[in-house]
Design a protein around this motif. Structure first.
Motif, PDB file in Angstrom:
ATOM      1  N   ARG A  16      40.094  48.261  12.929  1.00 56.98           N
ATOM      2  CA  ARG A  16      40.999  47.182  12.545  1.00 56.98           C
ATOM      3  C   ARG A  16      41.512  46.434  13.776  1.00 56.98           C
ATOM      4  NH1 ARG A  16      45.833  49.168   8.944  1.00 56.98           N
ATOM      5  NH2 ARG A  16      46.820  49.398  10.957  1.00 56.98           N
ATOM      6  N   ALA A  19      38.771  44.279  15.292  1.00 53.44           N
ATOM      7  CA  ALA A  19      38.536  43.070  14.489  1.00 53.44           C
ATOM      8  C   ALA A  19      39.637  42.039  14.714  1.00 53.44           C
ATOM      9  CB  ALA A  19      38.449  43.437  13.004  1.00 53.44           C
ATOM     10  N   LEU A  23      39.242  38.294  16.308  1.00 56.16           N
ATOM     11  CA  LEU A  23      39.756  37.100  15.614  1.00 56.16           C
ATOM     12  C   LEU A  23      40.670  36.290  16.521  1.00 56.16           C
ATOM     13  CD1 LEU A  23      40.543  38.246  11.957  1.00 56.16           C
ATOM     14  CD2 LEU A  23      38.785  36.663  12.717  1.00 56.16           C
ATOM     15  N   PHE A  27      40.132  32.512  17.798  1.00 53.90           N
ATOM     16  CA  PHE A  27      41.176  31.497  17.612  1.00 53.90           C
ATOM     17  C   PHE A  27      41.450  30.755  18.925  1.00 53.90           C
ATOM     18  CE2 PHE A  27      45.780  30.427  17.572  1.00 53.90           C
ATOM     19  CZ  PHE A  27      45.762  29.490  16.554  1.00 53.90           C
ATOM     20  N   LEU A  29      39.392  30.410  21.423  1.00 50.49           N
ATOM     21  CA  LEU A  29      38.213  29.570  21.721  1.00 50.49           C
ATOM     22  C   LEU A  29      38.245  28.258  20.922  1.00 50.49           C
ATOM     23  CD1 LEU A  29      35.220  32.067  21.998  1.00 50.49           C
ATOM     24  CD2 LEU A  29      36.143  30.601  23.798  1.00 50.49           C
ATOM     25  N   VAL A  30      38.603  28.361  19.639  1.00 47.54           N
ATOM     26  CA  VAL A  30      38.667  27.152  18.797  1.00 47.54           C
ATOM     27  C   VAL A  30      39.735  26.197  19.331  1.00 47.54           C
ATOM     28  CG1 VAL A  30      39.271  26.295  16.481  1.00 47.54           C
ATOM     29  CG2 VAL A  30      37.743  28.236  16.709  1.00 47.54           C
ATOM     30  N   VAL A  31      40.919  26.732  19.628  1.00 47.29           N
ATOM     31  CA  VAL A  31      42.011  25.887  20.144  1.00 47.29           C
ATOM     32  C   VAL A  31      41.605  25.268  21.482  1.00 47.29           C
ATOM     33  CG1 VAL A  31      44.397  25.912  21.005  1.00 47.29           C
ATOM     34  CG2 VAL A  31      43.818  27.134  18.904  1.00 47.29           C
ATOM     35  N   GLY A  33      38.514  24.627  22.553  1.00 48.16           N
ATOM     36  CA  GLY A  33      37.481  23.614  22.277  1.00 48.16           C
ATOM     37  C   GLY A  33      38.087  22.326  21.743  1.00 48.16           C
TER      38      GLY A  33
ATOM     39  N   ALA B  15      45.067  50.800   5.182  1.00 50.88           N
ATOM     40  CA  ALA B  15      43.937  49.945   4.831  1.00 50.88           C
ATOM     41  C   ALA B  15      43.095  49.627   6.049  1.00 50.88           C
ATOM     42  CB  ALA B  15      44.462  48.658   4.225  1.00 50.88           C
ATOM     43  N   GLY B  16      41.795  49.490   5.827  1.00 50.69           N
ATOM     44  CA  GLY B  16      40.903  49.070   6.898  1.00 50.69           C
ATOM     45  C   GLY B  16      40.829  47.552   6.947  1.00 50.69           C
ATOM     46  N   PHE B  17      40.123  47.033   7.951  1.00 52.88           N
ATOM     47  CA  PHE B  17      40.011  45.578   8.095  1.00 52.88           C
ATOM     48  C   PHE B  17      39.334  44.952   6.874  1.00 52.88           C
ATOM     49  CE2 PHE B  17      37.829  41.735   9.522  1.00 52.88           C
ATOM     50  CZ  PHE B  17      38.910  41.025  10.029  1.00 52.88           C
ATOM     51  N   SER B  18      38.347  45.677   6.329  1.00 54.93           N
ATOM     52  CA  SER B  18      37.622  45.129   5.175  1.00 54.93           C
ATOM     53  C   SER B  18      38.532  44.932   3.965  1.00 54.93           C
ATOM     54  CB  SER B  18      36.449  46.037   4.808  1.00 54.93           C
ATOM     55  OG  SER B  18      36.943  47.314   4.494  1.00 54.93           O
ATOM     56  N   MET B  50      33.113  19.503  17.073  1.00 58.77           N
ATOM     57  CA  MET B  50      34.146  20.525  17.319  1.00 58.77           C
ATOM     58  C   MET B  50      35.335  20.333  16.381  1.00 58.77           C
ATOM     59  SD  MET B  50      34.763  23.159  19.147  1.00 58.77           S
ATOM     60  CE  MET B  50      36.084  24.180  18.535  1.00 58.77           C
ATOM     61  N   PHE B  53      34.185  21.379  12.917  1.00 60.12           N
ATOM     62  CA  PHE B  53      34.124  22.838  12.828  1.00 60.12           C
ATOM     63  C   PHE B  53      35.530  23.442  12.697  1.00 60.12           C
ATOM     64  CE2 PHE B  53      34.371  26.893  15.207  1.00 60.12           C
ATOM     65  CZ  PHE B  53      33.601  27.685  14.374  1.00 60.12           C
ATOM     66  N   ALA B  54      36.439  22.986  13.565  1.00 64.46           N
ATOM     67  CA  ALA B  54      37.800  23.543  13.538  1.00 64.46           C
ATOM     68  C   ALA B  54      38.497  23.200  12.221  1.00 64.46           C
ATOM     69  CB  ALA B  54      38.602  23.010  14.723  1.00 64.46           C
ATOM     70  N   PHE B  58      40.036  25.956   9.549  1.00 68.64           N
ATOM     71  CA  PHE B  58      41.426  26.066   9.083  1.00 68.64           C
ATOM     72  C   PHE B  58      41.562  25.790   7.580  1.00 68.64           C
ATOM     73  CE2 PHE B  58      42.002  25.530  13.707  1.00 68.64           C
ATOM     74  CZ  PHE B  58      42.519  26.810  13.920  1.00 68.64           C
ATOM     75  N   MET B 113      47.777  24.098  11.954  1.00 71.85           N
ATOM     76  CA  MET B 113      46.586  23.881  12.787  1.00 71.85           C
ATOM     77  C   MET B 113      45.725  22.727  12.261  1.00 71.85           C
ATOM     78  SD  MET B 113      46.896  25.734  15.355  1.00 71.85           S
ATOM     79  CE  MET B 113      45.360  25.251  16.100  1.00 71.85           C
ATOM     80  N   VAL B 117      44.661  19.610  14.438  1.00 65.55           N
ATOM     81  CA  VAL B 117      43.233  19.394  14.698  1.00 65.55           C
ATOM     82  C   VAL B 117      42.744  18.090  14.060  1.00 65.55           C
ATOM     83  CG1 VAL B 117      40.929  20.271  14.115  1.00 65.55           C
ATOM     84  CG2 VAL B 117      42.659  21.825  14.982  1.00 65.55           C
TER      85      VAL B 117
END
Lengths: 54, 313
Positions: A16, A19, A23, A27, A29-31, A33, B15-18, B50, B53-54, B58, B113, B117
């Motif tokens: 967790r 991950a 993330l 985030f 990298l996106v900001v 870019g 809980a796991g990430f999934s 870019m 994509f961004a 979001f 965001m 953006v």
């Protein structure tokens, strides 16, 4: 002798945390870019060049 | 309480990430991403890759936030339905409060965001979509009216408008037509699903059309909405959306879809039970292809530059 506690809980937490870390990196990298594009095409574009030429 | 029982409790609650990812409703998210992407690229305005994509990222986060908040407020319903009882909140993997916190945080992040953006209009539309989906649909109308699917469809139909607004800073007729396509596509898609899972909605006390008005009315409504859907698809041909690939899809796939809707209209409940709702299941699958193909065609036409069939006619 060291005692190592291997528990499914720790593995799950590690997964967790990795991950979430990935993330956050994505985030950033996106900001980054978007910032580069905005500075290159927005009203600030060329501002640096003008300062240098003065 | 023994150490063992504490350990078991922690394991069950951790809980796991999934599990958190499942809260975002990734399948719904993928549809939102696809339709928003088409809306964004179908605009006549060119957008920096870019920024495009961004913006999509979001919008996807906003869709995930709406999914998470929906999981929070629908936990009581999800617990009663076979299809949804294994979701993270009703199964106890994620606490309801955690889902609420995550949903609110992701909502705020995605709206701010997208505003930074793309533009404020796109951000405002995303905020309205989340509000509409959670407050108007999930918390209110889903539980009180059999037209819940029609109303909920409006929230699912907004992503192409958000994508269009993110690229162009405005909303035009083409964006509204894409909205109308998804809005009118949603009821027959979900009513077909409700026909073969109707007992579940009854147990959860959700006033689905199948529960409140019966399957005959539902079958008639599926056919009526399909006719309206095809009318909108044909009408779109006379606008800049209507390229040649889109024309081929509308004329090639529309009649197949309509024929299945007609079969559903004239089927008795006994006949449907006999073949385990084969036609209804096929229609449900076809409806997924229908939306994917129409939006795919709009996307391909915008790439090739074949938009504007309306101008040729």
């Amino acid at each position: 002798m060291t005692i190592r506690v291997e528990h499914p809980l720790h593995r799950r937490r590690l997964g967790r945390n990795l991950a979430v870390g990935l993330l956050l990196a994505a985030f950033i990298l996106v900001v980054f870019g978007v910032t580069v594009v905005k500075l290159g095409t927005g009203p600030m574009a060329g501002a640096q060049g003008e300062v240098i030429s003065k | 309480m023994t150490d063992m029982s504490i350990s078991e409790q922690v394991q069950a609650g951790e809980a796991g990430f999934s599990d958190y990812f499942a809260l975002l409703k990734p399948r719904v998210m993928s549809l939102v991403v696809f339709t928003a992407f088409v809306g964004l690229l179908a605009t006549p305005v060119s957008v920096h890759p870019m920024i495009a994509f961004a913006s999509i990222v979001f919008i996807a986060v906003g869709a995930g936030a709406a999914g998470t908040l929906n999981m929070w407020c629908d936990a009581d319903i999800d617990k009663r339905m076979r299809r949804t009882r294994r979701r993270p909140v009703p199964s106890g993997k994620v606490a309801a409060g955690e889902a609420l916190g995550l949903g609110l945080a992701l909502s705020g992040l995605s709206i701010v965001m997208l505003g930074l953006v793309a533009n404020l209009l796109a951000a405002a539309l995303l905020a309205f979509t989340i509000f509409f989906y959670i407050v108007i649909y999930s918390l209110w109308l889903k539980r009180v009216t059999p037209q819940n699917i029609v109303i909920g469809g409006a929230a699912g139909a907004l992503p192409p408008i958000i994508g269009w607004a993110a690229a162009s800073g405005s909303v035009s007729l083409e964006a509204w037509l894409m909205f109308a396509l998804i809005l009118v596509w949603t009821p027959p898609h979900f009513w077909a699903l409700a026909l073969f899972t109707k007992s579940d909605y009854g147990v959860a006390k959700i006033p689905m059309l199948t529960v409140t008005h019966g399957t005959k009315v539902t079958r008639r409504s599926i056919f009526q909405y399909t006719v309206v859907l095809l009318t909108i698809a044909v009408a779109s041909l006379f606008t800049p959306l209507g390229g040649f690939v889109y024309l081929a899809v509308v004329l090639g796939f529309g009649p197949i879809f309509l024929a299945d809707a007609y079969r559903i209209l004239h089927r008795s409940e006994e006949a449907a039970c006999d073949d385990h709702f084969a036609v209804e299941k096929r229609f449900f699958k076809l409806s997924l292809y229908y939306l994917f193909l129409h939006f795919g065609a709009i996307l391909v036409d915008s790439f090739i530059g074949w938009n504007g069939l309306g101008a040729l006619l």
